[in-house]
Scaffold this active site. Structure first.
Site, mmCIF file in Angstrom:
data_model
loop_
_atom_site.group_PDB
_atom_site.id
_atom_site.type_symbol
_atom_site.label_atom_id
_atom_site.label_comp_id
_atom_site.label_asym_id
_atom_site.label_seq_id
_atom_site.Cartn_x
_atom_site.Cartn_y
_atom_site.Cartn_z
ATOM 1 C CD GLU A 39 -2.856 1.186 2.676
ATOM 2 O OE1 GLU A 39 -2.887 0.020 3.341
ATOM 3 O OE2 GLU A 39 -3.390 2.019 2.902
ATOM 4 N NE ARG A 265 3.990 -8.124 11.398
ATOM 5 C CZ ARG A 265 3.360 -7.336 10.294
ATOM 6 N NH1 ARG A 265 2.592 -7.722 9.688
ATOM 7 N NH2 ARG A 265 4.009 -6.088 10.241
ATOM 8 C CE LYS A 275 3.239 0.030 4.692
ATOM 9 N NZ LYS A 275 2.419 0.158 3.647
HETATM 10 P P1 ATP Z 1 -0.278 -1.392 6.729
HETATM 11 O O1 ATP Z 1 -1.129 -2.536 5.853
HETATM 12 O O2 ATP Z 1 -0.714 -1.532 7.941
HETATM 13 O O3 ATP Z 1 -0.159 -0.158 5.966
HETATM 14 P P2 ATP Z 1 1.914 -3.166 5.989
HETATM 15 O O4 ATP Z 1 3.131 -3.173 6.555
HETATM 16 O O5 ATP Z 1 1.015 -4.607 6.092
HETATM 17 O O6 ATP Z 1 1.093 -2.130 6.895
HETATM 18 P P3 ATP Z 1 1.486 -3.285 3.318
HETATM 19 O O7 ATP Z 1 1.951 -2.070 2.132
HETATM 20 O O8 ATP Z 1 -0.024 -3.583 3.132
HETATM 21 O O9 ATP Z 1 2.018 -2.637 4.671
HETATM 22 O O10 ATP Z 1 2.565 -4.671 3.118
HETATM 23 C C1 ATP Z 1 2.885 -5.144 1.589
HETATM 24 C C2 ATP Z 1 2.928 -6.608 1.939
HETATM 25 O O11 ATP Z 1 3.985 -6.792 2.805
HETATM 26 C C3 ATP Z 1 1.804 -7.507 2.693
HETATM 27 O O12 ATP Z 1 1.731 -8.490 1.910
HETATM 28 C C4 ATP Z 1 2.191 -7.399 3.841
HETATM 29 O O13 ATP Z 1 1.808 -8.875 4.429
HETATM 30 C C5 ATP Z 1 3.707 -7.614 3.907
HETATM 31 N N1 ATP Z 1 4.532 -7.424 5.054
HETATM 32 C C6 ATP Z 1 4.187 -6.206 5.888
HETATM 33 N N2 ATP Z 1 4.976 -6.221 7.074
HETATM 34 C C7 ATP Z 1 5.637 -7.488 6.947
HETATM 35 C C8 ATP Z 1 6.734 -8.047 7.911
HETATM 36 N N3 ATP Z 1 6.968 -7.438 9.042
HETATM 37 N N4 ATP Z 1 7.242 -9.342 7.659
HETATM 38 C C9 ATP Z 1 6.725 -9.812 6.506
HETATM 39 N N5 ATP Z 1 5.937 -9.255 5.574
HETATM 40 C C10 ATP Z 1 5.346 -8.378 5.762
HETATM 41 MG MG MG Z 2 -1.054 -4.521 4.718
#
Ligand code: ATP
Ligand code: MG
Length: 561
Positions: A39, A265, A275
């Site tokens: 995102e 994760r 984030k």
């Molecule tokens: P948010 O959705 O709260 O803004 P997010 O860290 O999930 O934060 P995304 O941009 O949705 O951000 O993440 C993109 C991809 O990275 C998603 O598939 C998510 O599952 C993966 N991802 C995010 N954080 C981690 C992590 N700590 N370890 C492994 N994969 C992650």
């Molecule tokens: Mg996310």
């Protein structure tokens, strides 16, 4: 095409790869298609690197492809800066989506049509309840939810209202479109989830075409299906969303049938990978920006001097599992050190200079000594370093009254100056405050190159720079951003380390270090790995310490060093 090193091509052994192998063997798929779906509401961090390495990695290993798809369904939080940063960082990490760059917003019209399809099938309805009313009616883990009073609306009325939502007739939040699934489901995600909300906001890509936007759940699986994604790999939080993911795909005429798989994760000790928190650190000015070398972002790690290969190696080492855990940040540093040890040329830099004068070295004279650029790589060659009567050594390398285990310089003691000569300290000169400001020394001309012909030994070898020729430099030392191994993401400010950045304003470095490119890794002998920061000025370079030479975490966590 992704990372080309053969090491990265060895298909790993984890449950995701096992599933893919089985799917290919059974003929369920001929080509593996994955996606990385960020995102664009912040910069990528080391947690995302795990997802990137997994998604792009399996695509590479199984000769498939991985799409980069921006999950841009929330126009109010998304910015162009983030989109550019994400593309740059994925490439920097060593991956390439080829022509497969997509956006959830590419599918807004199709998603809208599918929403109407659900309405026509009696599987979606427009709800006029407020957000608060819906929240209260959702129930709890132990109590069923309550049906909305609007749940029984007929197809024609729902279609009309939904079309008017799209046409912009209602203000933000006035109505939503919900799936009609089961308000009593044991899985709260199936209690009539919201598919569309009204949001009068311009979108970075679709402008003002839309004033209703699909939810993450309604967009994600259908986007996967449109793109022919075979394995939709996400983190464990989405496990409970999988029944909903499947429900949409089963109830819509989608062109393919992707499957969702969840993995744990990445959590790192002394680090926050949220984030929301990272955005807050930047916004509040507690760090210098998204690329502050203390940040766990890929931009921060890059500026700190971490090579992308070290991150890939770290991710490979930690593996992919189904249970959440916290990885010791020392493991990341281990991978970084291992890579830099192989690649970084050696240089001499004195962080806290103490002047020494070699009294028996002729005034006005100087000579070049030969220094090795890499002890394990003869191909890296040698360089000439200027030696003379006045030099700087590290303040810490001298003690006037040394304790038993201090083997470095002290009054009357002889040590080796690396690549040069043996010197002996004759006298420590002090200022009025009683601080040592200069050492008067002598050298043994017979020890040129750093060895005594009579075979006598010294207990220490010190690094040094020429007082006349060394270049003043600023050195930035980084410590963990948080003082606790498990910082509280809620009230993170309380756990911030007030000493995460230590600036040394008056270091001296070899002249060879004044030139050079930002990001070039060097080892300052006996100090650690450093890289030139983009803040460098032509006459005043700035260096970031990427990592020390040894594991400093052992100390942090209180165990013996
Ligand atoms: P948010 O959705 O709260 O803004 P997010 O860290 O999930 O934060 P995304 O941009 O949705 O951000 O993440 C993109 C991809 O990275 C998603 O598939 C998510 O599952 C993966 N991802 C995010 N954080 C981690 C992590 N700590 N370890 C492994 N994969 C992650
Ligand atoms: Mg996310």
């Amino acid at each position: 095409m992704a990372v080309t090193e053969t090491a990265a091509r060895e298909a790993g052994q984890d449950f995701i790869r096992d599933i893919i192998r089985a799917d290919l063997a059974a003929g369920r798929h001929t080509t593996v298609v994955t996606r990385f779906p960020p995102e664009p509401n912040g910069y990528l961090h080391i947690g995302h690197a795990k997802s990137i390495c997994l998604n792009f990695g399996v695509a590479e290993e199984f000769d498939g492809r991985c799409h980069l798809r921006f999950d841009d369904t929330n126009p109010t939080k998304e910015e162009r800066e983030y989109i550019d940063a994400i593309e740059r960082d994925v490439r920097w990490l060593g991956f390439d989506w080829g022509g497969h760059l997509y956006h959830a917003s590419d599918y807004f019209e199709q998603l809208y049509q599918w929403a109407e399809h659900l309405i026509r099938a009696g599987k979606a309805y427009v709800d006029d309840q407020t957000q608060e009313e819906m929240r209260l009616a959702r129930g709890t883990l132990t109590e069923a939810g309550i049906d909305s009073p609007y749940r029984g609306r007929g197809v024609a009325e729902n279609l009309d209202l939904f079309r008017r939502m799209r046409a912009g007739e209602y203000p933000n939040g006035a109505r939503v479109l919900r799936a009609k699934i089961d308000m009593a489901s044991g899985n709260i995600n199936l209690r009539d989830p919201v598919l569309y909300r009204i949001l009068h906001a311009a979108h970075p890509r679709t402008g003002t075409t839309w004033c209703i936007y699909p939810s993450y759940d309604f967009a994600h699986g259908q986007s996967d299906a449109i793109e022919g994604v075979t394995h939709s790999i996400c983190t464990l939080e989405f496990e409970d969303h999988r029944p909903l993911y499947d429900w949409f795909l089963e109830n819509l005429p989608v062109p393919s049938r992707p499957r969702q798989y969840e993995f744990a994760r990445l959590n790192l000790s002394y680090t926050v990978l949220s984030k929301r928190v990272l955005t807050e650190l930047v916004r509040s000015g507690r760090v210098g920006g998204w690329d502050d070398p203390r940040m766990p972002t890929l931009a921060g790690l890059r500026r700190r001097g971490v090579p992308p290969a070290a991150i890939r190696d770290f991710i490979k080492r930690i593996g992919v599992a189904k249970a959440n855990s916290i990885v010791d940040v020392a493991m990341l540093e281990f991978s970084i050190r291992e890579h830099l040890n192989k690649t970084a040329q050696r240089r001499m830099a004195v962080l806290r200079p103490l002047k020494i004068v070699i009294e028996n070295y002729p005034e006005g004279r100087g000579e070049d000594v030969e220094a090795v650029n890499h002890p394990e790589d003869a191909g890296a060659g040698t360089r000439r370093v200027r030696f003379g009567r006045e030099l700087f050594i590290e303040r810490d390398d001298f003690m006037e009254n040394p304790p038993k285990k201090f083997f470095r310089l002290a009054p009357g003691r002889e040590v080796r100056l690396r690549y040069a000569y043996f010197i002996t300290c004759r006298e420590a000169v002090k200022n009025k405050a009683g601080e040592v400001v200069e050492l008067r020394c002598s050298y043994d001309p017979a020890t040129r190159g750093g060895n005594a012909p009579d075979g006598r030994k010294v207990q220490a070898t010190l690094h040094w720079v020429s007082a006349a020729e060394a270049v003043p430099a600023e050195i930035r030392l980084y410590n963990p951003l948080f003082v606790r191994p498990d910082p509280n993401a809620g009230d993170f400010a309380a756990d911030l380390n007030p000493n995460s950045l230590e600036i040394i304003a008056d270091a001296r470095v070899e002249p060879a270090l004044a030139a050079g490119d930002s990001g070039d890794a060097v080892q300052f002998e006996r100090q650690g790995y450093f890289c030139r920061d983009p803040d460098s000025m032509p006459d005043r370079p700035v260096f970031n310490r990427t990592v020390g030479l040894r594991d400093s975490w052992a100390k942090v966590s209180g165990s013996a060093d």
